[in-house]
Design a protein around this motif. Structure first.
Motif, PDB file in Angstrom:
ATOM      1  N   GLY A 186      50.843  37.292  35.031  1.00 46.74           N
ATOM      2  CA  GLY A 186      49.727  36.702  35.763  1.00 46.74           C
ATOM      3  C   GLY A 186      48.400  37.139  35.157  1.00 46.74           C
ATOM      4  N   ARG A 187      48.327  38.431  34.832  1.00 44.50           N
ATOM      5  CA  ARG A 187      47.128  38.949  34.164  1.00 44.50           C
ATOM      6  C   ARG A 187      46.927  38.242  32.815  1.00 44.50           C
ATOM      7  N   GLN A 188      48.030  38.070  32.092  1.00 43.90           N
ATOM      8  CA  GLN A 188      47.950  37.376  30.795  1.00 43.90           C
ATOM      9  C   GLN A 188      47.409  35.957  30.978  1.00 43.90           C
ATOM     10  N   GLY A 189      47.879  35.283  32.029  1.00 43.61           N
ATOM     11  CA  GLY A 189      47.436  33.911  32.292  1.00 43.61           C
ATOM     12  C   GLY A 189      45.933  33.856  32.564  1.00 43.61           C
ATOM     13  N   LEU A 190      45.435  34.814  33.355  1.00 45.83           N
ATOM     14  CA  LEU A 190      43.994  34.819  33.642  1.00 45.83           C
ATOM     15  C   LEU A 190      43.187  35.171  32.391  1.00 45.83           C
ATOM     16  N   MET A 191      43.726  36.104  31.589  1.00 46.87           N
ATOM     17  CA  MET A 191      43.036  36.453  30.338  1.00 46.87           C
ATOM     18  C   MET A 191      42.886  35.204  29.461  1.00 46.87           C
ATOM     19  N   THR A 205      50.060  31.081  37.410  1.00 43.20           N
ATOM     20  CA  THR A 205      49.986  32.523  37.310  1.00 43.20           C
ATOM     21  C   THR A 205      50.134  33.131  38.709  1.00 43.20           C
ATOM     22  N   GLY A 206      51.069  34.085  38.843  1.00 41.84           N
ATOM     23  CA  GLY A 206      51.320  34.682  40.149  1.00 41.84           C
ATOM     24  C   GLY A 206      50.952  36.144  40.185  1.00 41.84           C
ATOM     25  N   ALA A 207      50.594  36.636  41.369  1.00 42.58           N
ATOM     26  CA  ALA A 207      50.336  38.059  41.609  1.00 42.58           C
ATOM     27  C   ALA A 207      49.682  38.738  40.415  1.00 42.58           C
ATOM     28  N   PRO A 208      48.560  38.178  39.914  1.00 42.00           N
ATOM     29  CA  PRO A 208      47.987  38.715  38.677  1.00 42.00           C
ATOM     30  C   PRO A 208      47.463  40.140  38.849  1.00 42.00           C
ATOM     31  N   ALA A 209      47.766  40.975  37.871  1.00 47.75           N
ATOM     32  CA  ALA A 209      47.245  42.346  37.866  1.00 47.75           C
ATOM     33  C   ALA A 209      45.816  42.282  37.341  1.00 47.75           C
ATOM     34  N   ILE A 210      44.899  41.830  38.204  1.00 46.95           N
ATOM     35  CA  ILE A 210      43.528  41.540  37.774  1.00 46.95           C
ATOM     36  C   ILE A 210      42.777  42.821  37.415  1.00 46.95           C
ATOM     37  N   HIS A 211      42.848  43.783  38.321  1.00 43.99           N
ATOM     38  CA  HIS A 211      42.083  45.031  38.134  1.00 43.99           C
ATOM     39  C   HIS A 211      43.033  46.074  37.569  1.00 43.99           C
ATOM     40  N   TRP A 212      43.448  45.861  36.331  1.00 46.74           N
ATOM     41  CA  TRP A 212      44.520  46.646  35.732  1.00 46.74           C
ATOM     42  C   TRP A 212      44.249  48.143  35.799  1.00 46.74           C
ATOM     43  N   THR A 213      43.036  48.554  35.437  1.00 40.92           N
ATOM     44  CA  THR A 213      42.768  50.002  35.360  1.00 40.92           C
ATOM     45  C   THR A 213      42.801  50.625  36.746  1.00 40.92           C
ATOM     46  N   LYS A 214      42.237  49.924  37.727  1.00 39.42           N
ATOM     47  CA  LYS A 214      42.257  50.447  39.101  1.00 39.42           C
ATOM     48  C   LYS A 214      43.682  50.476  39.617  1.00 39.42           C
ATOM     49  N   LEU A 215      44.384  49.386  39.356  1.00 38.73           N
ATOM     50  CA  LEU A 215      45.729  49.239  39.897  1.00 38.73           C
ATOM     51  C   LEU A 215      46.615  50.409  39.475  1.00 38.73           C
TER      52      LEU A 215
END
Ligand SMILES: *[C@@H]1O[C@H](CO)[C@@H](O)[C@H](O)[C@H]1NC(C)=O
Ligand SMILES: *[C@@H]1O[C@H](CO)[C@@H](O)[C@H](O)[C@H]1NC(C)=O
Ligand SMILES: *[C@@H]1O[C@H](CO)[C@@H](O)[C@H](O)[C@H]1NC(C)=O
Ligand SMILES: *[C@@H]1O[C@H](CO)[C@@H](O)[C@H](O)[C@H]1NC(C)=O
Ligand SMILES: *[C@@H]1O[C@H](CO)[C@@H](O)[C@H](O)[C@H]1NC(C)=O
Length: 421
Positions: A186-191, A205-215
């Motif tokens: 999902g993160r890849q899709g948003l990127m 894209t599902g459940a994207p890991a948008i805030h990767w560093t925070k997550l």
């Protein structure tokens, strides 16, 4: 429409793809025949379960490097021989894995069953399921170039390579290109939508890991695992032996903040300015399970709202669906939104924007109740005259505001459906 062509599956069929900044090292191709697989919808996220039977495809692997970076990236493409539908579907990874592992292969099996040419990349990271083998060049020295490969660069390379292989094999580029992924995928899709707006026509894209560093920082706090295997804060401290056991909350917060300072611009995907993607005619569909216990669904809602505030024509290219009862990408009491990919495709290819979508909930007795999913910010409402909440036809999407709304109740009960309506 399927296309039958006389195609030759051998390395010499393929012209070396031309990718700026990359040098192709080798191309291998071998015909795979009598290939069968059962693909459950949970590994396809937005597409129904399917059966792949007796498939014949050309398995092409491209090995390349970014000269000077000492990396070796492998892209693996499967090109159907008998039933190509003229389209391309790239699939994403999961966790710290960009692709070329079981989840990606399941999604590729599904794509192949539907006639797509399909592709996955390892981004140069090898086959490990976590970042430990590649994160550090040496103690204190993060491999920023591999992190960048994972974060963004490999994604554009993969799209270019995939289209080039398709052109060599079938004699023409794909009519339409799609991305399908969840979580890391999902993160890849948003990127892709944010940085490479012309790579794909449609992105699911599902459940994207948008805030990767925070997550990753905040997933680690409750665990505070001693001794290594903490990829994100491994990254920040650059020390594989750092012991988190006795880290105070303040020390932890400082490391987490530092992680954002160091890596947000590399790997986070919270840039709401999708205007280039919109102008390129791209279409984006996101979904997030409301019972996701790994990546907070509110983050994707917040991202949608942020996009809405900077791109006025959001309705023209982006739909977001919240899926009651669904866990992280799959699992829980909510079913997969199995119609969404077809709706995305209709949007890309015919201009028909997705409206309500099929959903379902497994009730406490294990029975399936049919529901609808509504494009955010709409909500599903039960027609009280219709009365039977287990039928999708008794539900409709309405603008949010004041409706007594069973889906809302389900959300509040954390995925457990109300026994009585
Ligand atoms: C094709 O695969 C099936 C099992 O998936 C096997 O039973 C069958 O013998 C195979 N046929 C050939 C021609 O290899
Ligand atoms: C399997 O596919 C091959 C190649 O398309 C075909 O020749 C063969 O008849 C198929 N076998 C079955 C059992 O469908
Ligand atoms: C495709 O080829 C690569 C490289 O030889 C191999 O690792 C992979 O297992 C093959 N995939 C299939 C489905 O045959
Ligand atoms: C963590 O604190 C405990 C209790 O003070 C101590 O016994 C232990 O050695 C500490 N661990 C490390 C790695 O400093
Ligand atoms: C609702 O519809 C389902 C599926 O058709 C049926 O099994 C059930 O009996 C109906 N319930 C009521 C209360 O009408």
């Amino acid at each position: 429409m399927s296309v039958s062509l006389f195609v030759v599956c051998s390395a010499t069929t393929f012209s070396p793809p031309s990718v700026y900044g990359a040098e192709i090292l080798s191309i291998e191709a071998s015909l795979v025949t009598n290939y069968s697989a059962s693909v459950p919808d949970v590994y396809r996220y937005t597409q129904p379960s399917t059966q792949l039977q007796n498939a014949t495809f050309c398995n092409v692997t491209v090995l390349y490097t970014h000269p000077g970076q000492n990396d070796k990236v492998i892209v693996e493409a499967w090109l159907p021989v008998d039933n190509w539908n003229g389209r391309f579907q790239a699939v994403g990874g999961g966790g710290w894995v960009p692709g070329r592992f079981f989840l990606s292969y399941d999604a590729m099996n599904g794509a192949l069953a539907d006639g797509y040419a399909t592709i996955t990349t390892d981004a140069g990271l090898g086959a490990s399921l976590d970042a430990t083998p590649w994160a550090l060049l040496s103690p204190g020295n993060v491999d920023l170039l591999l992190l960048q490969n994972l974060a963004s660069v490999s994604l554009n390379d993969e799209a270019i390579i995939g289209k080039s292989l398709i052109k060599s094999f079938y004699g023409k580029v794909p009519e339409y290109s799609y991305w399908n992924g969840c979580s890391q995928g999902g993160r890849q899709g948003l990127m892709l939508a944010q940085r490479y707006p012309t790579a794909y026509d449609g992105i699911a894209t599902g459940a994207p890991a948008i805030h990767w560093t925070k997550l990753f920082s905040y997933l680690q706090w409750p665990q505070r695992r001693p001794h290594g295997n903490c990829p994100d804060l491994l990254f920040v401290a650059g020390d594989p032996d750092l012991d988190f056991t006795n880290l105070t909350h303040a020390e932890f917060d400082r490391l987490a903040h530092l992680s954002g300072q160091m890596y947000n611009s590399v790997i986070s995907t919270d840039d709401p300015d999708l205007s280039a993607f919109c102008e390129a005619g791209g279409k984006l569909v996101t979904f997030h399970g409301l019972a996701d216990s790994i990546i907070p669904p509110k983050g994707t809602e917040q991202y949608y709202n942020a996009v809405a505030s900077v791109v006025p024509d959001i309705d023209g290219f982006y739909r977001h669906y919240e899926v009651p009862g669904l866990g992280h990408c799959f699992g829980g009491r909510g079913g997969q939104p199995t119609n969404l990919f077809a709706q995305l495709r209709a949007w890309v290819e015919h201009g028909t924007a997705p409206g309500e979508s099929l959903g379902q909930i497994t009730d406490l007795e294990g029975k399936t109740q049919h529901r609808i999913l509504c494009p955010y910010p709409q909500r599903a409402r039960l027609d009280s005259k219709c009365g039977n909440s287990t039928l999708a036809a008794c539900w409709s999407c309405v603008d949010h505001g004041g409706v007594v709304d069973v889906l809302e109740a389900i959300y509040e009960h954390r995925g457990v459906p109300k026994a009585e309506l």
